[in-house]
Design an enzyme around this catalytic site. Structure first.
Site, PDB file in Angstrom:
ATOM      1  N   LYS A  70      42.116  44.901  44.873  1.00 54.19           N
ATOM      2  CA  LYS A  70      42.184  43.728  45.931  1.00 54.19           C
ATOM      3  C   LYS A  70      40.430  43.701  46.288  1.00 54.19           C
ATOM      4  CE  LYS A  70      46.369  45.244  48.500  1.00 54.19           C
ATOM      5  NZ  LYS A  70      47.018  45.441  47.067  1.00 54.19           N
ATOM      6  N   ASP A 104      44.830  40.679  43.828  1.00 48.67           N
ATOM      7  CA  ASP A 104      46.078  40.417  45.037  1.00 48.67           C
ATOM      8  C   ASP A 104      45.529  39.727  46.129  1.00 48.67           C
ATOM      9  OD1 ASP A 104      47.427  42.299  43.458  1.00 48.67           O
ATOM     10  OD2 ASP A 104      47.192  43.924  44.679  1.00 48.67           O
ATOM     11  N   MET A 105      46.566  39.090  46.872  1.00 51.23           N
ATOM     12  CA  MET A 105      45.979  38.260  48.084  1.00 51.23           C
ATOM     13  C   MET A 105      46.277  39.143  49.236  1.00 51.23           C
ATOM     14  SD  MET A 105      44.530  35.756  48.952  1.00 51.23           S
ATOM     15  CE  MET A 105      44.818  34.283  47.672  1.00 51.23           C
ATOM     16  N   ARG A 156      50.259  34.494  40.316  1.00 53.62           N
ATOM     17  CA  ARG A 156      51.783  35.617  40.943  1.00 53.62           C
ATOM     18  C   ARG A 156      52.087  34.764  42.311  1.00 53.62           C
ATOM     19  NH1 ARG A 156      49.767  40.782  42.781  1.00 53.62           N
ATOM     20  NH2 ARG A 156      49.873  41.565  40.700  1.00 53.62           N
ATOM     21  N   ALA A 161      52.975  39.778  52.425  1.00 51.73           N
ATOM     22  CA  ALA A 161      53.493  41.131  52.849  1.00 51.73           C
ATOM     23  C   ALA A 161      52.918  41.514  54.282  1.00 51.73           C
ATOM     24  CB  ALA A 161      53.034  42.267  51.861  1.00 51.73           C
ATOM     25  N   THR A 213      58.996  38.921  42.759  1.00 53.00           N
ATOM     26  CA  THR A 213      59.921  39.135  44.070  1.00 53.00           C
ATOM     27  C   THR A 213      61.158  39.955  43.545  1.00 53.00           C
ATOM     28  OG1 THR A 213      61.610  37.832  45.507  1.00 53.00           O
ATOM     29  CG2 THR A 213      61.194  36.882  43.379  1.00 53.00           C
ATOM     30  N   HIS A 214      61.828  40.535  44.568  1.00 49.72           N
ATOM     31  CA  HIS A 214      63.084  41.236  44.294  1.00 49.72           C
ATOM     32  C   HIS A 214      64.472  40.512  44.913  1.00 49.72           C
ATOM     33  CE1 HIS A 214      59.724  43.985  45.090  1.00 49.72           C
ATOM     34  NE2 HIS A 214      60.081  44.437  44.133  1.00 49.72           N
TER      35      HIS A 214
END
Ligand SMILES: Cc1cc2nc3c(=O)[nH]c(=O)nc-3n(C[C@H](O)[C@H](O)[C@H](O)COP(=O)(O)OP(=O)(O)OC[C@H]3O[C@@H](n4cnc5c(N)ncnc54)[C@H](O)[C@@H]3O)c2cc1C
Length: 294
Positions: A70, A104-105, A156, A161, A213-214
């Site tokens: 990050k 990461d964003m 990605r 989140a 994703t899940h």
């Protein structure tokens, strides 16, 4: 103890233990040394040293893993130039070790700065071993993805989140999901324009689309679109978080798709853990009942 559902442990050895277990199941990893929003230069430098150590350890132990970082972990929220310096150091070392670093964003206030720094690393410094993250809940993401794909960026795609306002992000899940499928299709088209790069043999350099994703419906959409476009399976990867929907991870592996699990570790687990609790109310019960039992 309760955080251990989502976090692999505190030490590098804990993390490597998790990586070895996943690799054995045919799953690649991206390792995340937890930490964000550090408040002084010394902490940014310490984070950088820890990240370099992870890259070195991956190389030494010959595991199938790359790293996720990050930007606020290496100084973005206190001094942009310091952050640039740390990032160059990390990408140089990763390049030497033939590894890949995913940026990461974070929350929406950092999106511009993150994409700018990412472009600078690619265009000005010439690093090819880095990729970025796009969040489908942001209205701006379609334009961002189109720009990124013009340079063959490895992206990605996640839903996002952070707690964002309706001024910048879709408030309804239905719209976030719809945007996710659209952006997946853009990524697949972008990969075709870049001659459909495959995941590297050692599992470290990802293909262009990383579908993180899940959500089984989003995963199915990606598989259907990829099939329609005659995509080879190793030209996209599915990514999921450590400890979440393991059976879905195994299903994708069984079907022959590359799967990468995001494995966080370290002492700074609190904000990561809170995001995992917040996105699923059922987790709160899990958390509270464990607290009572212990
Ligand atoms: C590899 C990876 C990297 C990520 N990187 C980023 C990033 O850089 N920036 C960012 O903003 N976000 C990131 N995220 C988080 C992401 O934005 C979502 O918050 C998170 O993945 C939950 O959304 P979902 O796509 O799984 O869909 P959802 O619709 O939220 O969930 C689908 C199903 O997944 C399961 N599930 C989802 N979350 C949980 C949970 N916490 N606990 C238990 N089960 C759960 C449930 O079964 C749920 O029904 C990342 C996610 C992944 C998988």
């Amino acid at each position: 103890m309760v955080a251990s559902r989502f976090v692999a442990g505190i030490t590098m050895e804990d993390a490597i233990h998790a990586v070895l277990g996943l690799n054995q199941k045919g799953i690649n990893v991206t390792l995340d040394y937890l930490g964000e929003n550090i408040s002084n230069a010394k902490d940014a430098e310490n984070s950088t040293q820890a990240i370099l150590k992870i890259i070195d350890e991956i190389d030494e132990r010959k595991v199938r893993a790359n790293v996720s970082i990050k930007l606020t972990q290496i100084g973005m929220s206190i001094d942009r130039d310091l952050c640039e310096k740390q990032l160059v150091q990390i990408l140089e070392f990763a390049q030497e070790k033939k590894n890949f670093v995913r940026i990461d964003m974070e929350d929406s206030q950092y999106v511009d700065a993150t994409l700018q720094l990412y472009r600078l690393m690619r265009k000005v410094y010439g690093f090819e071993n880095t990729g970025v993250v796009i969040q489908s809940y942001l209205y701006r993401s379609r334009a961002d993805i189109e720009n990124l794909l013009q340079t063959g960026a490895r992206v990605r795609l996640c839903k996002g989140a952070y707690d964002e306002s309706a001024a910048v992000a879709y408030p309804r899940k239905k719209d976030v999901d719809h945007a996710y499928d659209l952006l997946t299709d853009h990524l697949l088209q972008g990969s075709i324009s870049a001659n459909i790069p495959r995941i590297s043999e050692d599992g470290r350099i990802p293909p262009i689309p990383a579908i993180a994703t899940h959500d089984p419906a989003r995963i199915q959409h990606a598989k259907d679109s990829a099939k329609r476009l005659n995509f080879p399976k190793n030209a996209l990867e599915f990514q999921m978080l450590y400890g979440i929907r393991r059976e879905l991870q195994d299903d994708c592996v069984r079907e022959g798709y590359p799967v990468r699990v995001y494995v966080p570790f370290g002492t700074q687990w609190y904000p990561y853990f809170m995001r995992r609790l917040a996105e699923r109310p059922a987790n709160l019960w899990f958390f509270v009942s464990n607290l009572i039992r212990n």
